[in-house]
Design an enzyme around this catalytic site. Sequence first.
Site, PDB file in Angstrom:
ATOM      1  N   SER A 132       7.002   1.618   5.072  1.00 57.91           N
ATOM      2  CA  SER A 132       7.662   1.754   3.768  1.00 57.91           C
ATOM      3  C   SER A 132       8.977   0.999   3.698  1.00 57.91           C
ATOM      4  CB  SER A 132       7.934   3.248   3.538  1.00 57.91           C
ATOM      5  OG  SER A 132       8.872   3.430   2.513  1.00 57.91           O
ATOM      6  N   GLU A 134      11.434   2.223   2.519  1.00 53.83           N
ATOM      7  CA  GLU A 134      12.468   3.218   2.839  1.00 53.83           C
ATOM      8  C   GLU A 134      13.057   2.978   4.224  1.00 53.83           C
ATOM      9  OE1 GLU A 134      13.870   6.315   1.348  1.00 53.83           O
ATOM     10  OE2 GLU A 134      13.456   4.972  -0.292  1.00 53.83           O
ATOM     11  N   TYR A 156      12.085  11.515   5.927  1.00 51.78           N
ATOM     12  CA  TYR A 156      10.868  10.738   5.663  1.00 51.78           C
ATOM     13  C   TYR A 156      10.980   9.354   6.290  1.00 51.78           C
ATOM     14  CZ  TYR A 156       7.701   7.687   3.022  1.00 51.78           C
ATOM     15  OH  TYR A 156       6.753   6.741   2.667  1.00 51.78           O
TER      16      TYR A 156
HETATM   17  P1  NAP Z   1       0.502  10.162  -2.056  1.00 51.36           P
HETATM   18  O1  NAP Z   1      -0.108   9.898  -3.394  1.00 51.36           O
HETATM   19  O2  NAP Z   1       1.600  11.142  -1.944  1.00 51.36           O
HETATM   20  O3  NAP Z   1      -0.692  10.598  -1.070  1.00 51.36           O
HETATM   21  C1  NAP Z   1      -0.435  11.124   0.198  1.00 51.36           C
HETATM   22  C2  NAP Z   1      -1.764  11.448   0.854  1.00 51.36           C
HETATM   23  O4  NAP Z   1      -1.510  11.995   2.156  1.00 51.36           O
HETATM   24  C3  NAP Z   1      -2.598  12.485   0.095  1.00 51.36           C
HETATM   25  O5  NAP Z   1      -3.947  12.131   0.184  1.00 51.36           O
HETATM   26  C4  NAP Z   1      -2.334  13.758   0.883  1.00 51.36           C
HETATM   27  O6  NAP Z   1      -3.357  14.704   0.789  1.00 51.36           O
HETATM   28  C5  NAP Z   1      -2.294  13.178   2.286  1.00 51.36           C
HETATM   29  N1  NAP Z   1      -1.687  14.091   3.256  1.00 51.36           N
HETATM   30  C6  NAP Z   1      -0.522  14.778   3.143  1.00 51.36           C
HETATM   31  N2  NAP Z   1      -0.341  15.555   4.223  1.00 51.36           N
HETATM   32  C7  NAP Z   1      -1.400  15.356   5.030  1.00 51.36           C
HETATM   33  C8  NAP Z   1      -1.817  15.908   6.270  1.00 51.36           C
HETATM   34  N3  NAP Z   1      -1.082  16.818   6.913  1.00 51.36           N
HETATM   35  N4  NAP Z   1      -2.982  15.473   6.826  1.00 51.36           N
HETATM   36  C9  NAP Z   1      -3.751  14.565   6.177  1.00 51.36           C
HETATM   37  N5  NAP Z   1      -3.431  14.033   4.980  1.00 51.36           N
HETATM   38  C10 NAP Z   1      -2.269  14.422   4.419  1.00 51.36           C
HETATM   39  O7  NAP Z   1       1.020   8.799  -1.414  1.00 51.36           O
HETATM   40  P2  NAP Z   1       0.725   7.280  -1.848  1.00 51.36           P
HETATM   41  O8  NAP Z   1       1.707   6.895  -2.896  1.00 51.36           O
HETATM   42  O9  NAP Z   1      -0.724   7.105  -2.077  1.00 51.36           O
HETATM   43  O10 NAP Z   1       1.176   6.510  -0.524  1.00 51.36           O
HETATM   44  C11 NAP Z   1       0.242   6.271   0.532  1.00 51.36           C
HETATM   45  C12 NAP Z   1       1.002   6.056   1.827  1.00 51.36           C
HETATM   46  O11 NAP Z   1       1.865   4.931   1.694  1.00 51.36           O
HETATM   47  C13 NAP Z   1       1.907   7.193   2.261  1.00 51.36           C
HETATM   48  O12 NAP Z   1       1.907   7.219   3.678  1.00 51.36           O
HETATM   49  C14 NAP Z   1       3.283   6.802   1.764  1.00 51.36           C
HETATM   50  O13 NAP Z   1       4.285   7.403   2.538  1.00 51.36           O
HETATM   51  C15 NAP Z   1       3.211   5.299   1.951  1.00 51.36           C
HETATM   52  N6  NAP Z   1       4.023   4.476   1.041  1.00 51.36           N
HETATM   53  C16 NAP Z   1       3.899   4.661  -0.291  1.00 51.36           C
HETATM   54  C17 NAP Z   1       4.618   3.833  -1.154  1.00 51.36           C
HETATM   55  C18 NAP Z   1       4.514   3.995  -2.651  1.00 51.36           C
HETATM   56  O14 NAP Z   1       5.399   3.475  -3.339  1.00 51.36           O
HETATM   57  N7  NAP Z   1       3.489   4.634  -3.165  1.00 51.36           N
HETATM   58  C19 NAP Z   1       5.421   2.812  -0.629  1.00 51.36           C
HETATM   59  C20 NAP Z   1       5.485   2.647   0.749  1.00 51.36           C
HETATM   60  C21 NAP Z   1       4.758   3.476   1.578  1.00 51.36           C
HETATM   61  P3  NAP Z   1      -3.351  15.884  -0.356  1.00 51.36           P
HETATM   62  O15 NAP Z   1      -3.941  15.234  -1.580  1.00 51.36           O
HETATM   63  O16 NAP Z   1      -4.209  16.920   0.250  1.00 51.36           O
HETATM   64  O17 NAP Z   1      -1.928  16.283  -0.550  1.00 51.36           O
HETATM   65  N1  GDD Z   2      11.481  11.717  -7.577  1.00 51.09           N
HETATM   66  C1  GDD Z   2      12.559  11.617  -8.371  1.00 51.09           C
HETATM   67  N2  GDD Z   2      12.762  12.571  -9.332  1.00 51.09           N
HETATM   68  N3  GDD Z   2      13.400  10.577  -8.203  1.00 51.09           N
HETATM   69  C2  GDD Z   2      14.461  10.474  -9.034  1.00 51.09           C
HETATM   70  C3  GDD Z   2      14.711  11.416 -10.032  1.00 51.09           C
HETATM   71  C4  GDD Z   2      13.835  12.526 -10.187  1.00 51.09           C
HETATM   72  O1  GDD Z   2      13.992  13.399 -11.034  1.00 51.09           O
HETATM   73  N4  GDD Z   2      15.830  11.032 -10.721  1.00 51.09           N
HETATM   74  C5  GDD Z   2      16.252   9.902 -10.145  1.00 51.09           C
HETATM   75  N5  GDD Z   2      15.441   9.558  -9.121  1.00 51.09           N
HETATM   76  C6  GDD Z   2      15.629   8.402  -8.227  1.00 51.09           C
HETATM   77  C7  GDD Z   2      15.618   8.764  -6.747  1.00 51.09           C
HETATM   78  O2  GDD Z   2      16.893   9.295  -6.355  1.00 51.09           O
HETATM   79  C8  GDD Z   2      15.300   7.414  -6.122  1.00 51.09           C
HETATM   80  O3  GDD Z   2      16.476   6.672  -5.964  1.00 51.09           O
HETATM   81  C9  GDD Z   2      14.416   6.737  -7.171  1.00 51.09           C
HETATM   82  O4  GDD Z   2      14.538   7.512  -8.374  1.00 51.09           O
HETATM   83  C10 GDD Z   2      12.951   6.648  -6.773  1.00 51.09           C
HETATM   84  O5  GDD Z   2      12.516   7.931  -6.371  1.00 51.09           O
HETATM   85  P1  GDD Z   2      10.959   8.247  -6.126  1.00 51.09           P
HETATM   86  O6  GDD Z   2      10.172   7.830  -7.286  1.00 51.09           O
HETATM   87  O7  GDD Z   2      10.874   9.668  -5.658  1.00 51.09           O
HETATM   88  O8  GDD Z   2      10.566   7.223  -4.959  1.00 51.09           O
HETATM   89  P2  GDD Z   2      11.285   6.853  -3.582  1.00 51.09           P
HETATM   90  O9  GDD Z   2      11.804   5.454  -3.735  1.00 51.09           O
HETATM   91  O10 GDD Z   2      12.228   7.884  -3.136  1.00 51.09           O
HETATM   92  O11 GDD Z   2      10.054   6.889  -2.554  1.00 51.09           O
HETATM   93  C11 GDD Z   2       8.818   6.280  -2.911  1.00 51.09           C
HETATM   94  O12 GDD Z   2       8.810   4.935  -2.509  1.00 51.09           O
HETATM   95  C12 GDD Z   2       8.906   4.719  -1.087  1.00 51.09           C
HETATM   96  C13 GDD Z   2       8.894   3.185  -0.860  1.00 51.09           C
HETATM   97  O13 GDD Z   2      10.197   2.695  -0.965  1.00 51.09           O
HETATM   98  C14 GDD Z   2       7.713   7.096  -2.216  1.00 51.09           C
HETATM   99  O14 GDD Z   2       6.462   6.649  -2.685  1.00 51.09           O
HETATM  100  C15 GDD Z   2       7.743   6.911  -0.710  1.00 51.09           C
HETATM  101  O15 GDD Z   2       6.595   7.526  -0.128  1.00 51.09           O
HETATM  102  C16 GDD Z   2       7.734   5.400  -0.411  1.00 51.09           C
HETATM  103  O16 GDD Z   2       7.778   5.168   0.979  1.00 51.09           O
END
Ligand code: NAP
Ligand code: GDD
Length: 335
Positions: A132, A134, A156
């Site tokens: 990520s 992050e 995280y």
């Molecule tokens: P998401 O929608 O939150 O999905 C997370 C998945 O992980 C769900 O299928 C969840 O299952 C499963 N999970 C949670 N706890 C688990 C456990 N103990 N054992 C097995 N499975 C478990 O996340 P996403 O946005 O698709 O992201 C996919 C991956 O990419 C994650 O690893 C996330 O950290 C990473 N990532 C995401 C982003 C982004 O912007 N989306 C960016 C960078 C990296 P349930 O449905 O049962 O909860």
């Molecule tokens: N969730 C959330 N809720 N975020 C908020 C809010 C709120 O009400 N208000 C402001 N934010 C700001 C957060 O403080 C953060 O700076 C930004 O919006 C994005 O927050 P999220 O959408 O929760 O995403 P994230 O950037 O913290 O994390 C996501 O992206 C990562 C990749 O950079 C997640 O998908 C992570 O799993 C992923 O790794």
Amino acid sequence: MRPKRALITGITGQDGSFLTELLLSKGYEVYGVIRRASTFNTDRIDHLYADPHEEGARLRLIYGDLADGSSLNKMIRTIEPDEIYNLGAQSHVRVSFDIPEYTAEVTGLGTIRLLEGIRETGLTPRFYQASSSELFGNTTEAPQNERTKFYPRSPYAAAKAYAYYMTVNYREAYGLYACNGILFNHESPRRGETFVTRKITRALANIKHGRQRELFLGNLEARRDWGYAGDYVEAMWLMMQQPEPDDYVIATGETHTVREFLDEAFGYAGLDWHEFVKKDPHYLRPAEVDRLQGDASKARERLGWKPRVGFKQLVKMMVDADMARVKQEIEGTGK
Ligand code: NAP
Ligand code: GDD
């Protein structure tokens, strides 16, 4: 020759659903790990799921958990996957401050359980780790690329850093084909409802239809490089098809504040967000990541990957989808 087999953790999540669609379209057999829940959690993949007893069913779901190494070992041994995509995680940054130990267990140690499972079986599947942006956290360098120093700012991100380094270590120590996709934020109409983009588009649709009056948010000044999830799962697959394993940043290269996301979304719906958005300190984080902006030149050059959906198009797609969903809900319930 049997079709390629993929094992996906996190198949019920946003990325899991897009990746499953992609792999099925390429003729793969897909095995997805699901967790037992008290309510159904397969909404995002129900449209892809065939009866497992049906001949030719190419998507199968198996109960397991990243916290349960024996279930993962058994899956690897019995399925003999060609590719493993580790997308499962406690993926919410804010929540990781509330449950840091569990986040480390699943997001960090879950990865080593899979890697050890591979090593113990002696099989040689390719391995994708969902790393990520992050990881860059409090970096002062912009834009961030594969050589930018990590500075994790949350439980995280620290757990993801452990998983990142273990993936590199198993590649170097055991010759495993293992790669890290360092993905910047990517969204879609299937984005979890507590991430900021989807929280905004869902609330906007409710406001527009008279079902909600206020939207409570935290930090509006944070900047993120937001792309489209459908584009990003293609990058995951491409990384797994190369002659040599490597790590890649996947990003659009553009950065926008949460405030700009609000402008774009509410503007598109003909509303002024200032009338509805209220600040709530509950949504602030003990430590914030202020600015993310990725440089995906390496992926562009080596994988031939580039994003297709831009910021405005992404916002519009999410607003349209939530408007349609709320309208359907209202027509269904009459409320
Ligand atoms: P998401 O929608 O939150 O999905 C997370 C998945 O992980 C769900 O299928 C969840 O299952 C499963 N999970 C949670 N706890 C688990 C456990 N103990 N054992 C097995 N499975 C478990 O996340 P996403 O946005 O698709 O992201 C996919 C991956 O990419 C994650 O690893 C996330 O950290 C990473 N990532 C995401 C982003 C982004 O912007 N989306 C960016 C960078 C990296 P349930 O449905 O049962 O909860
Ligand atoms: N969730 C959330 N809720 N975020 C908020 C809010 C709120 O009400 N208000 C402001 N934010 C700001 C957060 O403080 C953060 O700076 C930004 O919006 C994005 O927050 P999220 O959408 O929760 O995403 P994230 O950037 O913290 O994390 C996501 O992206 C990562 C990749 O950079 C997640 O998908 C992570 O799993 C992923 O790794």
